[in-house]
Design an enzyme around this catalytic site. Structure first.
Site, PDB file in Angstrom:
ATOM      1  N   ALA A   1       0.834  -1.201   0.000  1.00 30.44           N
ATOM      2  CA  ALA A   1       0.000   0.000   0.000  1.00 30.44           C
ATOM      3  C   ALA A   1       0.867   1.247   0.000  1.00 30.44           C
ATOM      4  CB  ALA A   1      -0.912   0.000   1.223  1.00 30.44           C
TER       5      ALA A   1
ATOM      6  N   LYS B   1      -3.021   5.008  -3.898  1.00 30.25           N
ATOM      7  CA  LYS B   1      -3.830   5.319  -2.727  1.00 30.25           C
ATOM      8  C   LYS B   1      -5.327   5.308  -3.012  1.00 30.25           C
ATOM      9  CE  LYS B   1      -0.303   8.012  -0.306  1.00 30.25           C
ATOM     10  NZ  LYS B   1      -0.367   7.274   0.957  1.00 30.25           N
TER      11      LYS B   1
ATOM     12  N   ALA C   1       5.937  10.850   5.220  1.00 27.61           N
ATOM     13  CA  ALA C   1       5.079  11.420   6.266  1.00 27.61           C
ATOM     14  C   ALA C   1       3.740  11.838   5.664  1.00 27.61           C
ATOM     15  CB  ALA C   1       5.770  12.610   6.926  1.00 27.61           C
ATOM     16  N   MET C   2       3.203  10.999   4.777  1.00 28.57           N
ATOM     17  CA  MET C   2       2.028  11.383   3.995  1.00 28.57           C
ATOM     18  C   MET C   2       0.792  11.636   4.855  1.00 28.57           C
ATOM     19  SD  MET C   2       3.260  11.513   0.970  1.00 28.57           S
ATOM     20  CE  MET C   2       1.903  11.528  -0.180  1.00 28.57           C
TER      21      MET C   2
ATOM     22  N   ASN D   1      -6.159  -1.636   1.772  1.00 28.80           N
ATOM     23  CA  ASN D   1      -5.649  -1.147   3.050  1.00 28.80           C
ATOM     24  C   ASN D   1      -6.602  -0.070   3.573  1.00 28.80           C
ATOM     25  OD1 ASN D   1      -3.992   0.665   4.861  1.00 28.80           O
ATOM     26  ND2 ASN D   1      -2.423  -0.850   4.409  1.00 28.80           N
TER      27      ASN D   1
ATOM     28  N   ASN E   1      -5.096  -1.211   8.943  1.00 27.23           N
ATOM     29  CA  ASN E   1      -3.894  -0.415   9.192  1.00 27.23           C
ATOM     30  C   ASN E   1      -4.050   0.364  10.497  1.00 27.23           C
ATOM     31  OD1 ASN E   1      -1.658   1.271   9.141  1.00 27.23           O
ATOM     32  ND2 ASN E   1      -1.781   1.620   6.932  1.00 27.23           N
TER      33      ASN E   1
ATOM     34  N   SER F   1       0.431   2.867  10.911  1.00 29.46           N
ATOM     35  CA  SER F   1       1.097   3.977  10.236  1.00 29.46           C
ATOM     36  C   SER F   1       1.595   4.966  11.280  1.00 29.46           C
ATOM     37  CB  SER F   1       0.127   4.686   9.284  1.00 29.46           C
ATOM     38  OG  SER F   1       0.680   5.908   8.839  1.00 29.46           O
TER      39      SER F   1
ATOM     40  N   GLY G   1      12.459   1.033   2.787  1.00 26.72           N
ATOM     41  CA  GLY G   1      13.584   0.766   1.900  1.00 26.72           C
ATOM     42  C   GLY G   1      14.697   0.002   2.597  1.00 26.72           C
TER      43      GLY G   1
END
Length: 346
Positions: free
Chosen positions: A60, A64, A110-111, A139, A172, A175, A258
């Site tokens: 995810a 989006k 930091a969306m 998600n 979720n 996050s 990553g």
């Protein structure tokens, strides 16, 4: 070719470039220039009545609003996770909110669950021909303005509205970019949310955990979820452990994904899998860039493996590249099926 393109792409703001990529992928519905799909008989598997052509999925955070599911399927993924989707549209956190850590092949994100809301996602999914798609995971998250004590209501709305389009839901609560969301990673909430969501429909449901919690607690909560009829767990979300970066900056918000997350997410898998892998499906996510890493996750109990940041650094052939090598690794071990490799280290 992508290495050349990347030199130009990385000169631009990451979020602006992402929007351009989404637009480019939309054109693939009509042009169909890119098709990296390939059949690998020894990578096929069936899990909870879902057929996976290969074990490599897209995590995810990329699509989006479920805008480009079919074009992403053409990149050769065995399954695709869209979202996070919230009931109401929300803008997310202030920009800039994505940073490429190029030297470390990592991303700071930091969306904050920015998305157009459930109605837009539903309209996008209604246009898809699901008979031609791999399994689609959705998600789901709570809106930022929804207090934690009312959070389950948001998840209920999403499970009701999106049922026709989901092969599985991913709950979720891990996050790092929605205030206090990780506080919901507790046994009481997990028991309650699975009880209430499973009463709405029988679509398979997974839960995604943060890699920053104590691994013993994460094991307990994984078992709590499975005992409450979760189908499995995803290990893991992004990390707030900035000591993993060579240039930690604790004044910044968001989660790291990553390469810097690879060891931590693998260690989380190794800690939890012995107690969990025979009781539910484990999906491993975090820092996977190649077939050797994916195969290691599989041998440590992951039935499926997800990538995201590696697609940014390696390119759109990431799933094809991994699967081309993974099928050889299976053969070299004298196995006829990926299913035979799951959990062999355990």
């Amino acid at each position: 070719m992508y290495e050349l393109a990347k030199k130009v792409i990385f000169k631009f703001d990451p979020e602006d470039m992402h929007h351009l990529v989404i637009k480019a992928l939309k054109t693939q519905r009509f042009l169909k220039v890119v098709d990296y799909k390939k059949t690998y008989k020894n990578l096929e598997n069936e899990l909870i009545n879902m057929k996976f052509s290969n074990p490599i999925g897209l995590a995810a955070g990329f699509d989006k609003n479920a805008e480009v599911v079919a074009p992403l399927a053409n990149l050769g993924f065995g399954f695709i996770e869209v979202g996070a989707i919230t009931p109401k549209a929300q803008p997310g956190n202030p920009r800039p909110r994505i940073e490429r850590l190029v030297d470390e092949l990592s991303i700071r994100n930091a969306m904050g669950f920015n998305n157009d809301g459930v109605e837009v996602a539903k309209a996008n999914l209604m246009r898809e021909n699901f008979s031609k798609l791999p399994p689609i995971f959705i998600n789901i998250g709570k809106n930022k303005v929804t207090p934690n004590e009312e959070a389950i209501n948001d998840y209920e709305i999403l499970v009701r509205e999106l049922k026709p389009y989901a092969d599985a839901f991913v709950i979720n609560i891990s996050s790092p970019n929605t205030p206090n969301l990780r506080d919901l990673q507790n046994a009481k909430f997990i028991e309650e949310i699975f009880t209430r969501l499973n009463a709405i429909n029988d679509v398979p449901k997974f839960i995604k955990f943060a890699p920053d919690m104590d691994f013993g607690l994460a094991t307990e909560l994984s078992l709590t979820a499975l005992n409450a009829n979760a189908c499995g767990v995803i290990l893991s979300n992004t990390t707030q452990d900035y000591s993993l970066s060579k240039k930690p900056d604790l004044t910044k918000v968001g989660g790291l994904s990553g390469k810097v997350l690879a060891e931590k997410s693998l260690n989380m898998l190794k800690a939890i899998a012995p107690s969990v892998h025979k009781k539910g499906i484990i999906i491993s996510s975090g820092g996977v860039f190649d077939a050797a890493q994916a195969y290691e996750r599989i041998k440590w109990g992951a039935s499926l493996v997800q990538v995201l940041s590696s697609m940014i650094f390696v390119g759109p052939r990431i799933a094809r590249n991994i699967n081309d090598e993974l099928t050889k690794l299976i053969e070299n071990d004298g196995l006829s099926s990926i299913n035979q490799a799951i959990g062999v280290e355990l």
